[in-house]
Design an enzyme around this catalytic site. Structure first.
Site, PDB file in Angstrom:
ATOM      1  CG  ASN A  86      16.174   1.690  16.042  1.00  0.00           C
ATOM      2  OD1 ASN A  86      15.935   1.409  14.881  1.00  0.00           O
ATOM      3  ND2 ASN A  86      16.572   0.745  16.752  1.00  0.00           N
ATOM      4  CB  SER A 138       6.894   3.666   9.939  1.00  0.00           C
ATOM      5  OG  SER A 138       6.411   2.770   8.959  1.00  0.00           O
ATOM      6  CE1 TYR A 151       5.965   0.310  14.555  1.00  0.00           C
ATOM      7  CE2 TYR A 151       5.346   0.575  11.947  1.00  0.00           C
ATOM      8  CZ  TYR A 151       6.307   0.352  12.994  1.00  0.00           C
ATOM      9  OH  TYR A 151       7.516   0.475  12.613  1.00  0.00           O
ATOM     10  CB  ALA A 152      -0.438   3.742  11.558  1.00  0.00           C
ATOM     11  CB  ALA A 153      -1.906   6.014  15.973  1.00  0.00           C
ATOM     12  CB  SER A 154       3.197   4.844  17.797  1.00  0.00           C
ATOM     13  OG  SER A 154       3.678   4.051  16.865  1.00  0.00           O
ATOM     14  CE  LYS A 155       7.738   3.370  14.379  1.00  0.00           C
ATOM     15  NZ  LYS A 155       9.040   3.620  14.966  1.00  0.00           N
ATOM     16  CB  ILE A 184      13.945  -1.967   6.040  1.00  0.00           C
ATOM     17  CG1 ILE A 184      13.820  -0.552   5.911  1.00  0.00           C
ATOM     18  CG2 ILE A 184      15.253  -2.317   6.310  1.00  0.00           C
ATOM     19  CD1 ILE A 184      14.110  -0.114   4.629  1.00  0.00           C
TER      20      ILE A 184
END
Lengths: 243, 78
Positions: A86, A138, A151-155, A184
């Site tokens: 998480n 995500s 962030y998007a690449a990591s997710k 959220i």
């Protein structure tokens, strides 16, 4: 209680979604280990939740720390049945302004950290022929988001990682799934401006943001034996935003 | 032959095969029904039992029981 006698390991468990998941797991009879770099909040959270919950300070991007922590948890609790990857950070900037360091800091924790913790724990799961791994991805890993290329690449990376792990471990009774939360209500989304919030609300068919409780319920299902024939999946939890 | 017995015990336990099938000529994948993850688990079990590190490159070459035994005998010689 669907997690009776299970031992669960939750990264980033000091606050936000991780703490919500920890609370839910405790209610369902699990012994819970929460890890976080933030020792102060982690200790407080463990005290507040009460029950069989234990805090370990750990930086998931540090391989040695991860190995040592997992080793001492296995020594103490004799096994780990459930892993919830998480822990994650954001460092938002438009691509033109994003430095290599901005990029690497997010990948190191969100993606490499997930890899390191999974690797350290899977060995024992393979041996005991049982495991439930839930990775917190995500929706931006599926649809992208301006200002969040790192962030998007990591997710998105976590999603590919999830599917590969699921294939490698399926024969050992270990399921690996990812969840893709949309908006959220947590500290991470609290910082968004009202303008941005209104914009996204329009994109959500259900017309509201999700709650940490919604995430905890889905993670509980995927961590329990009720989901034993589900592996390699990415389940969106977003009020219908992505479908 | 004590080392062979240890190796055989590990293989029997890991691959759920009858001990008599574990001959020096037996190939892990073709003859003993191991899949790729089984072979990694076997290597890990050898490492644990004999307290040594087997590199990925060396592990790739150990495709029969005999090769594993010879390798381990060689490495555990003092």
């Amino acid at each position: 209680m669907v997690l009776e006698s299970k031992v669960a390991f939750i990264t980033g468990g000091a606050s936000g979604l991780g703490a919500g998941i920890a609370k839910k797991f405790i209610q369902e009879g699990a012994r819970v280990i929460i890890c976080d770099v933030d020792a102060e909040t982690g200790t407080k959270t463990a005290q507040q939740i009460e029950g069989n919950i234990h805090f370990y300070k750990m930086d998931i991007s540090d391989e040695e720390q991860v190995k040592k922590t997992v080793e001492s948890v296995v020594n103490e609790f004799s096994k780990i049945d459930i892993l919830i990857n998480n822990a994650g950070i954001t460092n938002d900037k438009l691509l033109l302004r994003m430095t290599k360091q901005d990029w690497e800091s997010v990948i190191a924790i969100n993606l490499t950290g997930t890899f390191l913790v999974t690797k350290a724990i899977m060995r024992d799961m393979i041996k005991q022929r049982y495991g439930r791994i839930v990775n917190i991805a995500s929706v931006v890993g599926l649809i992208g988001n301006p200002g969040q290329a790192n962030y998007a690449a990591s997710k998105a990376g976590i999603i590919g990682f999830t599917k590969s792990c699921a294939k490698e471990l399926a024969g050992r009774n270990i399921t690996v799934n990812a969840i893709a939360p949309g908006f959220i209500e947590t500290k991470m989304t609290e910082v968004l401006s009202d303008e941005v919030k209104q914009y996204y609300l329009k994109l959500i068919p259900m017309g509201k943001f999700g709650l940490p409780e919604d995430v905890a319920n889905l993670v509980l299902f995927l961590a329990s034996d009720q989901s034993s024939y589900i592996t390699g999946q990415v389940i969106c939890l977003d009020g219908g935003m992505v479908m | 032959m004590a080392l062979f017995d240890d190796v055989r015990n590990i293989i029997v336990e890991q691959l759920h095969v009858p001990p008599e099938k574990v001959t020096l000529e037996a190939k892990f994948i073709e003859d003993l029904g191991a899949d790729s993850l089984d072979t990694v688990e076997l290597i890990m079990a050898f490492e644990e039992k004999f307290n040594l590190q087997i590199s990925e490159e060396e592990a790739q070459k150990l495709d029969t029981v005999g090769k594993a035994v010879t390798y381990l005998e060689d490495k555990t010689k003092t």
